[in-house]
Design an enzyme around this catalytic site. Structure first.
Site: not given
Length: 567
Positions: A238, A500, A525
């Protein structure tokens, strides 16, 4: 200044659990939580005047530590739901990864240490500092010439699981790698003394974090006596995945390569693409979705809006059914509710099929479509209501705060002990660097069409005194500084899942032979970073094999370079 006597630098043969660890008091300017943990010591930045190049042992009190995190207090649900879901999943996955033991009398793995970092690394005359936490797992480390896998933390606490489970740890045995996890400044236990007021938060940015990575890389190499020819490879997921890519971009002489998972390298003010991916995912049969599920989601939101606008007893019943802590009479609170429900559905997509996720796409669609064949318009609403209850229970919340005033009040709290899991800090970074404001105003968004962007920008003004124009400028500057989706970095592997929603801000196609990209079908994700499970899809297993092969190629290059240099 008193400096404790130190052992020689750590090495694979001496192990990190040697007898040099002796109990001492934690640094006086640390907040109370830091007296827990298996502390290796902290390293002062040798480039700063009056500091030592050597590590100082702080103490050894055990692996557990108090973390600022989830609790039963009211939380600003709309602002932080996705962050809390991520924190929840991390805690669950960590609980299934116990500390490793080296045998009777030995110190458990992983071990926790501290680096003394300059608060302002760009101003040599500023001598203020803070302590940055790191974790170390040397279980697989076989040679001082071996690689170092540096797992970067992002916008939350970095726990011991960062060096115990998933990658990079799962990849370490094949190459005898040392695994280190580095917590991001201002998050977890790496919060500088002095609180979180705006004057202090000006030292919170991705650029400051990258300066920390560079100085930590140098200091830890000395502390553990790592060979100067050893390749350091950054990992992150991320926002931390973006940091991993940018660390290679900005410090190629220090970072040999990077693996960037679900890394949103393009900053954007209006992140409308997020809900477009959510909408598509709700229709995908491979995930358990269908066109009927997407239609049911739209119907559920329409029914929530109808009940909000009806007022009176209908609105009061809605408050009770959705677990709201306070009345929903104000328009701004109603917008908070609708935004939170969007985040709930988005979370089911973003974290689809991950271990510990309270609600997957399949589960959400099952609830929305559950009922008799002669479904009424309220059937999807009742499914959404049950979905809220599932998430509330998983996060340990007795009620949910949709109060805009309460959200603003909590985000203004500058005491790091009570400011939640980093909500204030991350909001500051979105206002000063990234944007990332999820909106739903286009025809492809299945939810309530609410003007979310003005509300998000208003938060920047209300909480930090930052104007909307300054946020727009900050987002543009971030893309200019890092290059957006064309950063030009070499030896970076970008990994994304097409489920995602964040993959649209990342790099999904290689732009050249030295930049690699991998898009994993039906993966959510950072799913590639999670520990392997029997239920993992064939595409996810194949994706992990590709990561292994890319590392193999890079490390072969590093070995060839070592041979040529005689290292």
């Amino acid at each position: 200044m008193h400096v404790d006597t130190l052992p020689e630098s750590h090495s694979p043969s001496s192990s990190l659990s040697g007898p040099s660890l002796s109990p001492t008091a934690p640094p006086p300017h640390r907040h109370p939580q830091t007296n827990a943990g298996d502390c290796l010591g902290f390293v002062k930045d040798p480039s700063r005047k009056g500091t030592s190049k050597r590590a100082r042992v702080l103490g050894r009190q055990g692996v557990g530590s108090l973390e600022p995190g989830l609790s039963n207090r009211r939380v600003p649900f709309a602002v932080s739901l996705l962050r809390r879901l991520g924190e929840h999943l991390g805690q669950i996955q960590d609980s299934s990864s116990p500390s490793l033991s080296l045998g009777p009398g030995a110190v458990a793995i992983p071990k926790q240490g501290w680096l003394e970092q300059p608060l302002d690394p760009f101003n040599a005359s500023d001598t203020r500092s803070f302590l940055q936490r790191y974790w170390v797992n040397d279980q697989h480390w076989t040679s001082q010439r071996g690689p170092v896998f540096l797992h970067l933390g992002g916008e939350s606490s970095l726990r011991s699981g960062s060096v115990l489970r998933g990658h990079p740890t799962a990849l370490a045995p094949a190459w005898g790698a040392l695994v280190i996890g580095l917590e991001h400044r201002f998050y977890g236990l790496s919060v500088p003394a002095g609180g979180l007021d705006v004057a202090q938060l000006r030292f919170l940015s991705s650029r400051h974090a990258l300066a920390d990575v560079a100085s930590a890389r140098l200091a830890l190499a000395r502390l553990f006596n790592v060979s100067t020819s050893s390749p350091w490879i950054c990992f992150g997921g991320s926002y931390a995945g973006s940091l991993a890519a940018w660390a290679r971009l900005k410090f190629p002489h220090l970072i040999f390569a990077s693996v960037a998972s679900s890394a949103p390298v393009r900053a954007t003010l209006d992140f409308s693409e997020y809900n477009e991916v959510v909408s598509r995912s709700l229709t995908r049969t491979a995930l358990g979705g269908s066109p009927e599920c997407r239609a049911a989601a739209s119907a559920a939101f329409a029914e929530v809006e109808r009940r909000l606008h009806a007022g009176g007893a209908t609105r009061s019943a809605l408050r009770s059914e959705l677990g709201a802590c306070s009345p929903l009479d104000r328009a701004e609170d109603q917008a908070e509710l609708l935004g939170a429900l969007q985040a709930l559905v988005g979370g089911a997509v973003q974290y689809d099929a991950q271990a510990g996720v309270p609600l997957s796409v399949r589960g959400l669609c099952g609830l929305l479509l559950e009922g008799p064949s002669n479904r009424s318009r309220s059937t999807p609403y009742h499914g959404l209501r049950r979905a809220v209850q599932v998430v509330m229970h998983s996060l340990g919340q007795r009620c949910l705060s949709f109060s805009r005033a309460e959200t603003v009040a909590q985000l203004k709290v500058t005491d790091s002990q009570v400011s939640g899991v980093g909500d204030r800090q991350w909001l500051y970074q979105t206002c000063t660097e990234f944007g990332f404001y999820i909106t739903c105003e286009g025809p492809r968004c299945p939810f309530s069409q609410i003007p979310a962007l003005p509300s998000q920008l208003e938060l920047c003004e209300q909480v930090f005194g930052l104007s909307a124009s300054s946020v727009v400028q900050a987002v543009a500057q971030t893309n200019s500084y890092y290059g957006g989706q064309t950063p030009g970095a070499t030896k970076v592997l970008f990994i994304n899942g097409d489920t995602d929603p964040w993959h649209v801000l990342s790099i999904t196609q290689a732009s050249g032979p030295l930049e690699s990209a991998l898009l994993i079908p039906s993966a959510s994700h950072c799913m590639d970073m999670a520990p392997e499970r029997p239920s993992d899809s064939p595409s996810l297993r194949l994706g992990r094999q590709s990561i292994f092969q890319q590392l193999q190629t890079w490390l072969r290059l590093a070995e060839e370079s070592q041979v040529r240099s005689g290292a």
